[in-house]
Design a protein around this motif. Structure first.
Motif, PDB file in Angstrom:
ATOM      1  N   THR A  71       0.824  -1.208   0.000  1.00 61.30           N
ATOM      2  CA  THR A  71       0.000   0.000   0.000  1.00 61.30           C
ATOM      3  C   THR A  71       0.860   1.260   0.000  1.00 61.30           C
ATOM      4  OG1 THR A  71      -0.201  -0.202   2.412  1.00 61.30           O
ATOM      5  CG2 THR A  71      -2.015  -1.041   1.090  1.00 61.30           C
ATOM      6  N   VAL A  72       1.986   1.223   0.694  1.00 64.97           N
ATOM      7  CA  VAL A  72       2.891   2.381   0.683  1.00 64.97           C
ATOM      8  C   VAL A  72       3.431   2.612  -0.722  1.00 64.97           C
ATOM      9  CG1 VAL A  72       5.097   3.262   1.519  1.00 64.97           C
ATOM     10  CG2 VAL A  72       3.492   2.208   3.121  1.00 64.97           C
ATOM     11  N   ARG A  76       2.162   5.944  -3.241  1.00 63.93           N
ATOM     12  CA  ARG A  76       3.073   6.932  -3.819  1.00 63.93           C
ATOM     13  C   ARG A  76       3.114   6.810  -5.336  1.00 63.93           C
ATOM     14  NH1 ARG A  76       7.289   9.812  -1.802  1.00 63.93           N
ATOM     15  NH2 ARG A  76       5.907   9.932   0.016  1.00 63.93           N
ATOM     16  N   ILE A 211      10.181   8.430  -0.857  1.00 61.09           N
ATOM     17  CA  ILE A 211       9.575   7.105  -0.938  1.00 61.09           C
ATOM     18  C   ILE A 211      10.497   6.019  -0.388  1.00 61.09           C
ATOM     19  CG2 ILE A 211      10.397   6.802  -3.297  1.00 61.09           C
ATOM     20  CD1 ILE A 211       7.183   5.390  -1.642  1.00 61.09           C
ATOM     21  N   ARG A 214       9.981   5.891   3.300  1.00 60.99           N
ATOM     22  CA  ARG A 214       8.681   5.300   3.654  1.00 60.99           C
ATOM     23  C   ARG A 214       8.668   3.786   3.427  1.00 60.99           C
ATOM     24  NH1 ARG A 214       4.095   7.765   4.888  1.00 60.99           N
ATOM     25  NH2 ARG A 214       2.819   6.189   3.842  1.00 60.99           N
ATOM     26  N   LEU A 215       9.292   3.352   2.326  1.00 60.96           N
ATOM     27  CA  LEU A 215       9.343   1.911   2.079  1.00 60.96           C
ATOM     28  C   LEU A 215      10.168   1.200   3.145  1.00 60.96           C
ATOM     29  CD1 LEU A 215       9.726   1.681  -1.810  1.00 60.96           C
ATOM     30  CD2 LEU A 215       7.767   0.977  -0.423  1.00 60.96           C
ATOM     31  N   ALA A 218       8.022   0.849   6.045  1.00 62.87           N
ATOM     32  CA  ALA A 218       6.988  -0.145   5.735  1.00 62.87           C
ATOM     33  C   ALA A 218       7.543  -1.565   5.873  1.00 62.87           C
ATOM     34  CB  ALA A 218       6.446   0.074   4.328  1.00 62.87           C
ATOM     35  N   LEU A 256       4.377   5.910   9.295  1.00 61.06           N
ATOM     36  CA  LEU A 256       3.569   5.546   8.127  1.00 61.06           C
ATOM     37  C   LEU A 256       2.147   6.085   8.189  1.00 61.06           C
ATOM     38  CD1 LEU A 256       4.690   1.808   7.866  1.00 61.06           C
ATOM     39  CD2 LEU A 256       5.424   3.696   6.406  1.00 61.06           C
ATOM     40  N   GLU A 393      -1.329   8.771  -0.864  1.00 65.34           N
ATOM     41  CA  GLU A 393      -0.565   8.669   0.387  1.00 65.34           C
ATOM     42  C   GLU A 393      -1.484   8.395   1.579  1.00 65.34           C
ATOM     43  OE1 GLU A 393       3.545  10.151   1.879  1.00 65.34           O
ATOM     44  OE2 GLU A 393       2.814   9.120   0.126  1.00 65.34           O
ATOM     45  N   ALA A 396      -3.059   5.022   1.360  1.00 67.96           N
ATOM     46  CA  ALA A 396      -2.061   4.022   1.758  1.00 67.96           C
ATOM     47  C   ALA A 396      -1.946   3.949   3.277  1.00 67.96           C
ATOM     48  CB  ALA A 396      -0.702   4.362   1.139  1.00 67.96           C
ATOM     49  N   SER A 397      -1.961   5.103   3.936  1.00 69.95           N
ATOM     50  CA  SER A 397      -1.909   5.112   5.398  1.00 69.95           C
ATOM     51  C   SER A 397      -3.092   4.354   5.985  1.00 69.95           C
ATOM     52  CB  SER A 397      -1.909   6.552   5.913  1.00 69.95           C
ATOM     53  OG  SER A 397      -0.722   7.225   5.531  1.00 69.95           O
ATOM     54  N   VAL A 400      -2.401   0.713   5.520  1.00 69.28           N
ATOM     55  CA  VAL A 400      -1.401   0.249   6.480  1.00 69.28           C
ATOM     56  C   VAL A 400      -2.046   0.023   7.844  1.00 69.28           C
ATOM     57  CG1 VAL A 400       0.635   0.941   7.788  1.00 69.28           C
ATOM     58  CG2 VAL A 400       0.586   1.257   5.314  1.00 69.28           C
TER      59      VAL A 400
END
Length: 450
Positions: A71-72, A76, A211, A214-215, A218, A256, A393, A396-397, A400
């Motif tokens: 999802t992250v 993005r 990114i 963030r990955l 994640a 995240l 974004e 995705a949060s 998560v």
């Protein structure tokens, strides 16, 4: 001279402009719904045949852990390049996971297939949110998410029964292979919709976290979730693994989610946090309901799976209701979480043989109605509260939060099962824990209003 002004009727989601895309998305979601219900029904047999009872819970939450990274990435990717490419990547990866799981010779390979499925589903889901924000006007968003939930109606009516029949007569592998084949024509419908539906221009993006960073967070969160699940399913050193996983989640999850999501700060953070709470509560209950009915109450797999049918039908009905008319969202969310709490509490009492098994069906219907009015309301809110260029974004949060809270919920219940065994009081305790989580969500619901 008299001038007459005519107001054009508002377009619906099945108007010519949106029809092909709506039908394509609904077709894909219908198959995903069938796969979810079928796996829940078939898992007791899969775990027994592949000698993986100790990893039963991981078959559910392993896919969700993969969704954390997916999802992250998908969020993005959708914000930067648009939702079409990640959408197709998600569909293709989901099909690959079905093939691996269906051909798995061991439980480890089966779990790998479920992991790939979860990754594909995570990319698809978050890109779908961005697609909705760009292809449909905001006034239609409630109805879009409502019809997405309605796509569960047919699978919920026939899915568990068909899955139970197939598993008992031809084998569980046909479930995964059949869905993999049927996804292909559904993908063709989606392709036609994507090529004929005009989309709004990609909005300018605000300042976003790199990114790569963030990955990285994640992956840490996914590792923490996996450790929690393995720890929850193991004995001895399992507690250490569970605590190590919890520590990783405590360090990575705040990076995240929107600032304040873990304490349910008002507005978008509360929306994201509540999505996780709702998912953790309902998924934590449904993961063990068929298993309990099969092992404790003696129901066949087909009958145990039919409990999920009632829940999916009421889920769809609740989503249809909130999609037809705008209502006070705090009241809707609070009512939904109360219904989930009541349903899970009823599941707990159904463990006792003195309670009619029919109560389990009623419990799932009540809980399904609750999640049915909660989910689409939160989906609309996350798009409304997103700044330009951040729909992916924030979606995705939300994904998560949904995945991690569900993994933690199932991991804790799995730990209870591993330590105490599959006894009556063990199931009661598992259902009570997720019911308390849902009750906390009823309090958080009041904070979604800014």
């Amino acid at each position: 001279m008299t001038t007459t002004t005519t107001t054009a009727p508002a377009e619906g989601i099945f108007a010519v402009r949106h029809r092909a895309l709506t039908v394509g998305l609904v077709a894909i979601i219908t198959l995903v719904a069938f796969e979810y219900l079928a796996v829940a029904t078939a898992m007791p047999v899969v775990a027994d045949e592949l000698h993986g009872q100790g990893l039963y819970a991981l078959a559910f939450s392993g896919a969700l852990a993969a969704g954390v990274v997916a999802t992250v990435l998908g969020g993005r990717w959708s914000d930067v390049s648009g939702p079409v490419a990640p959408l197709w990547t998600g569909v293709a990866t989901f099909i690959a996971g079905l093939v691996v799981a269906g051909a798995a010779p061991t439980m480890d390979v089966f779990l790998a297939g479920r992991f790939v499925q979860g990754f594909g589903g995570g990319v698809f889901q978050v890109s779908m949110y961005v697609l909705v924000s760009r292809a449909y006007p905001a006034t239609l968003h409630p109805r879009v998410f409502s019809v997405f939930a309605t796509a569960w109606v047919v699978p919920s009516m026939v899915g568990p029964a068909v899955a139970g029949f197939v598993v008992e007569n031809t084998g569980w592998r046909w479930i995964f292979g059949g869905v993999a084949v049927l996804v292909l024509p559904a993908a063709l419908l989606l392709l036609r919709g994507l090529t004929t539906t005009p989309m709004s221009e990609r909005p300018p993006r605000g300042e976003l976290t790199p990114i790569g960073r963030r990955l990285g967070w994640a992956m840490l969160a996914a590792t923490g979730a996996a450790l929690m699940q393995y720890g929850g399913a193991a004995r001895g050193a399992g507690l250490l693994l569970l605590l190590a996983g919890l520590a990783l989640l405590a360090g990575s999850l705040p990076r995240l989610l929107p600032a304040g999501a873990l304490r349910a700060a008002r507005g978008l953070p509360a929306v994201v946090g509540l999505r996780g709470i709702a998912a953790g509560a309902i998924m934590g209950g449904e993961a063990f309901l068929p298993l309990m009915l099969n092992q404790q109450r003696g129901l066949t797999l087909t009958m145990a799976g039919l409990t999920l049918t009632g829940g999916a039908l009421s889920w769809s009905f609740g989503s249809w209701v909130v999609g037809r008319k705008r209502m006070d969202r705090v009241l809707v969310l609070r009512s939904g979480m109360v219904l989930i709490t009541v349903g899970l509490a009823l599941m707990a009492v159904t463990v006792f043989t003195a309670v009619p098994v029919a109560v389990a069906f009623l419990a799932e219907i009540i809980a399904g109605l609750g999640i049915g009015i909660v989910y689409p309301t939160l989906s609309v809110l996350v798009l409304e509260l997103s700044r330009p260029g951040e729909a992916g974004e924030n979606s995705a949060s939300m994904g998560v939060a949904e995945s991690v809270y569900t993994v933690v919920s199932i991991a804790v219940a799995g730990a209870v099962q591993a330590v105490l065994g599959a006894a009556t009081l063990t199931y009661v305790l598992s259902f009570v824990l997720v019911a308390l989580l849902a009750a906390a969500g009823a309090l958080v619901a009041g904070r979604v209003r800014t």
